[in-house]
Each structure stands twice: as C-alpha cells, then as structure tokens.
Write an enzyme that holds these catalytic residues in place. Structure first.
Site, short mmCIF file in Angstrom:
data_model
loop_
_atom_site.label_atom_id
_atom_site.label_comp_id
_atom_site.label_asym_id
_atom_site.label_seq_id
_atom_site.Cartn_x
_atom_site.Cartn_y
_atom_site.Cartn_z
N SER A 107 0.60 -1.10 0.06
CA SER A 107 0.09 0.30 0.08
C SER A 107 0.90 1.11 0.09
O SER A 107 1.71 1.32 -0.72
CB SER A 107 -0.94 0.08 1.08
OG SER A 107 -2.08 1.04 1.04
N ASP A 247 -2.54 6.37 -3.45
CA ASP A 247 -1.56 5.51 -2.69
C ASP A 247 -0.78 4.53 -3.71
O ASP A 247 -1.02 4.40 -4.69
CB ASP A 247 -1.83 4.86 -1.35
CG ASP A 247 -2.90 4.02 -1.43
OD1 ASP A 247 -3.34 3.72 -2.37
OD2 ASP A 247 -2.75 3.42 -0.55
N ASP A 249 -1.29 1.36 -3.86
CA ASP A 249 -2.09 0.31 -4.42
C ASP A 249 -3.62 0.81 -4.76
O ASP A 249 -4.10 -0.08 -5.28
CB ASP A 249 -2.13 -0.91 -3.52
CG ASP A 249 -2.96 -0.59 -2.24
OD1 ASP A 249 -3.10 0.54 -1.66
OD2 ASP A 249 -3.58 -1.62 -1.64
N ASP A 251 -5.84 2.29 -3.18
CA ASP A 251 -7.10 1.92 -2.30
C ASP A 251 -7.57 3.25 -1.55
O ASP A 251 -8.50 3.17 -0.79
CB ASP A 251 -7.15 0.53 -1.44
CG ASP A 251 -6.10 0.56 -0.26
OD1 ASP A 251 -5.34 1.71 -0.42
OD2 ASP A 251 -6.14 -0.18 0.37
#
EC number: 5.4.2.10
Length: 455
Positions: A107, A247, A249, A251
């Site tokens: 992440s 960010d 990833d 999400d």
C-alpha cells in the site's frame, strides 16, 4: 472464539520487509495454505481459480511468482492480472467468479516493504477466523495438503483484460463524463500509474500527471496520498480545479483543492455524503468513520442532519459496520473511502470519480464544498517501541492521558493506539488551537518515551 491473536496477519494482510521477513518461501507457503482454505468449497468438477495482482514494487515479481507456485502446487489455476490496484482485484474476483483473489502490495509503505492481501470469492477481505485457519496450517509441523501431479497441477495464465473490465465498471458509477473538468493526477508511482491517463482520457477530462513513472523503487517516494505537497504545487502552477493523489495500491485518495489546500478523507466523506443525502441515497443519513476522524467532521455532519458511527482504525472494520447495519458510505481520514453501492473495499479511483461528479453537478469549487468542515488542529506522533500493546496499557501513560482529557474538558480529544502494521505507538490529539494540541501530544509522548526507554 473470543479474541483471535494472529501471528502473520495484521490489519491489512501479511506485511514485512521483502526478502527479509516477507520471503518467497513464506509467500509459497501462503499460496499453498491460503489457496487450500479459500478454495475448499469450490465446485468439484473443475479446478479452482485464483486471480493475482501486484503493485509496482521491485519485489512484487519475486513474491508473485512464489505465491503462484504455491497455488499451482495444490491444483489451483491462476490468472495473472499484472500491475493493478487492490480494489480492482476485489472487483474482479466477483466479476470473473473466481474462488479467491490476492494482491501483492504494501500500500502506502516504502518500496522495501511488501505485503499479501487475500480476498474471498465475495470480494471482501478475510475475516479474522479465516486468517487464523490459514495461520494454523502455516505453522503445522507437517504439510498435509495435497501435492497433485500431471494434470492435477494448476496452470497460470496472463489476464490483461482485467484492467479493461475494471475501468469499464468505474465509468459506469457516474452518469456523466468529465468533460470540462481540469485535474492534476498523482499516481504515487504505483498501481494506478498506467490506469490514470487511460481512465481520465476515456472520460474526456483535461489532466496533467505526476508520479506515473514507476521504476520499482520510487513507489510512494515523495509522491502520492502520503505526500500531497508536490501535487499541491502542480495544482497551483497548472491552474486546475482539483488534484487527486492516490497511494501505492490505489485503495485511497487524498484530494487537493484549487488553492492547493489538502482535502482529506474526512472532507471527502462529508462532501460525497452530503450530496448523497440530498439525493436520498445516503442510507440512514449516516457515514461510518473511524476513531481517527476529526471533530470538525462530526460537527459538519450534525449541522446538515447526518450522523456518524465510529469504528476501530482499518477499512475492514468500517466495512464490517457498514454490512452489519446497512450503511453505504464509510471510510477513513487517510483516504480509504468505501462506496458500498459499488464496492467491497476502499477504492481511490472510484472515490475520485464520485468527488468530481459532485463538483460537476453542483458547479461548486472543491474549496467551497469542503468549507463546512472546520478542522480542529490535530497532531499525530508515531513512537517506535518494543512492545506497543504493553506501552498502551502502561499505568503512567494511562494516567497522563486521563490528566490531559480532564484539562480538555470536552473541547478536544486524545487517541493513543498501536499501529496495526508496524512496531509503533501512535499518539494523537485534537484541540481548538495548534499550541494546545502540541502541548497535549508532547505531554503524552514524553511519558510514552520515558516508559518505553526511547529517546
């Protein structure tokens, strides 16, 4: 099972320094054990299918290969999605009717870290109980899982169509295109880097980009939702209507208004929640937030006939409350926003489209939409400690917290909690002035450092 203590899984999957604590050997075993647990109810007349995605970290390929080998070794077929966002994996598990999904990502963490997130066939993150089952198999002294041969083995294949299906889904969540909108986009050199220009071009937006040139090592490095300052400069220099920072990833989303001011998850939830409520689409006129949301967020909701339910930190807990009580909007100050009408997890791209749709429909500037949330000064200090749980319960620390709360007399708040993924104790306070919040946080942090014997 009253309290489940997990060894490998944290609040958001398995995390660690790639090739040190999160090794390819562990990834292989997670593929075998996780695959076996998650596909045990698959139809017996065909091989189970698991989809696998990753972000742009240099270690992603290594861990993905090991994980896939684990799946194949227990007879599971794998679809490789390539570099793609975490919410895309959650969406595609359901869309493709796969038995499970996995995302290789850490992440918003630095490039040296990586992680493994599992999704069930329903597109949701795993329950503590399922994670516990996987851990029990991981730590079993003997591997009793099947080892098929020949045609019993799984087969891996590439599935680049996944990104196209996901982008098509996103475009259908708003009833208009984005023509006339000028935005700056920051992909954090992560999983959205390739998707951003394609998606916003398809929606006819005018845009400039940054953080869309990943090299495996620059993910989240001075860019993205945890570093929106560079995006703020780009917004002002480009004279666009808004900036959107994702960010690693994809999400979470942090926005920047036309003046270069940060619009965090609290403000995004308020803006979209108010719009949904006015349209009669916000279920129970309630937004689910975590204990990290600012007092100003709650006051703004109350002023416009909305309420909020608080949960522990982590979008999985927000989602659990949404499912339990039938809410359809929730999220975190950090930018994880869940639109339950469309998604099973936080989705930065989906959130961005909803926010821009509100701007286009209302004709208001982002700064005007966010102005109702008068944010109390907030300070968060992360303190590295050996035992984060013990320090949180330390009597001297608890006494100092009680002393500070008494002094606040209701006009402010304190939150001291352990990090879910790192060996840190987080000390946060909110108060009417910056001077007061500095004073309160430092008073508590000093006791934490003293009791933990850290400087």
């Amino acid at each position: 099972m009253s309290e489940i203590k997990l060894k490998y899984f944290g609040t958001d999957g398995v995390r660690g320094i790639a090739n040190e604590t999160l090794t390819p050997e562990l990834a292989f075993r997670l593929g075998r054990t996780g695959g076996a647990i998650l596909t045990r109810h698959a139809e017996s007349d065909k091989k189970p299918v698991v989809i696998v995605g990753r972000d742009t970290r240099i270690s992603g390929d290594m861990l993905q290969q090991a994980m896939i080998a684990g799946f194949l070794s227990v007879g599971i077929d794998v679809l490789r999605l390539g570099v793609i966002t975490t919410p895309a994996v959650a969406f595609l598990v359901q869309n493709l009717e796969a038995d499970a999904g996995v995302q290789i990502t850490a992440s918003h963490n630095p490039a040296a870290d990586n992680g493994i997130k599992f999704f069930g066939k329903d597109g949701f993150k795993l329950s503590d109980e399922l994670e516990y089952e996987i851990e029990q198999l991981l730590d079993s002294p003997e591997d009793t899982l099947p080892r098929p041969s020949a045609n019993g083995l799984g087969v891996a294949s590439n599935y680049p169509e996944g990104a196209l299906k996901y982008m098509s889904f996103l475009q259908k969540t708003i009833p208009t295109d984005l023509s006339g909108m000028q935005v700056a986009l920051d992909g954090a050199n992560g999983a959205t880097s390739d998707l951003l220009p394609r998606l916003f071009a398809d929606l006819n937006a005018d845009f400039v980009t940054m953080g869309t040139e990943p090299n495996g090592l620059n993910i989240n490095d001075g860019v993205g939702s945890t570093h929106p300052e560079a995006l703020a400069d780009l917004v002002k220099s480009s004279e666009v209507q808004a900036g959107l920072a994702f960010d690693g990833d994809g999400d979470r989303l942090i926005a920047v208004d036309e003046n270069g001011d940060i619009v965090d998850g609290d403000k995004i939830m308020y803006i979209t929640g108010k719009f949904m409520n006015e349209q009669g689409r916000l279920k129970h006129s309630t937004v689910v937030s975590t204990v990290m949301s600012n007092i100003g967020f709650y006051k703004a909701l109350a002023a416009h006939d909305m309420t909020s339910v608080k949960t522990a930190v982590g979008d999985r807990y927000v989602m659990a409350e949404m499912i339990k009580s039938g809410y359809n909007l929730g999220g975190e100050q950090s930018g994880h926003i869940i639109f339950r009408d469309w998604a099973t997890t936080g989705d930065g791209l989906l959130t961005a489209l909803q926010l821009l749709y509100v701007m286009k429909e209302t004709g208001q500037k982002l700064s005007e939409l966010a102005a109702d949330v008068q944010v109390y000064p907030q300070k968060l200090v992360n303190i590295a400690v050996a035992d984060k749980v013990a320090i949180q319960k330390n009597p001297a620390v608890l006494a100092k917290i009680a002393e500070v709360e008494a002094e606040m007399a209701g006009d402010g708040r304190v939150l001291v909690r352990p990090s879910g993924t790192e060996s840190l104790l987080r000390v946060m306070a909110e108060a009417p002035t910056t001077e007061l919040v500095e004073k309160y946080v430092e008073a508590i942090a000093a006791v934490v450092r003293d009791q933990a014997n850290v400087s």
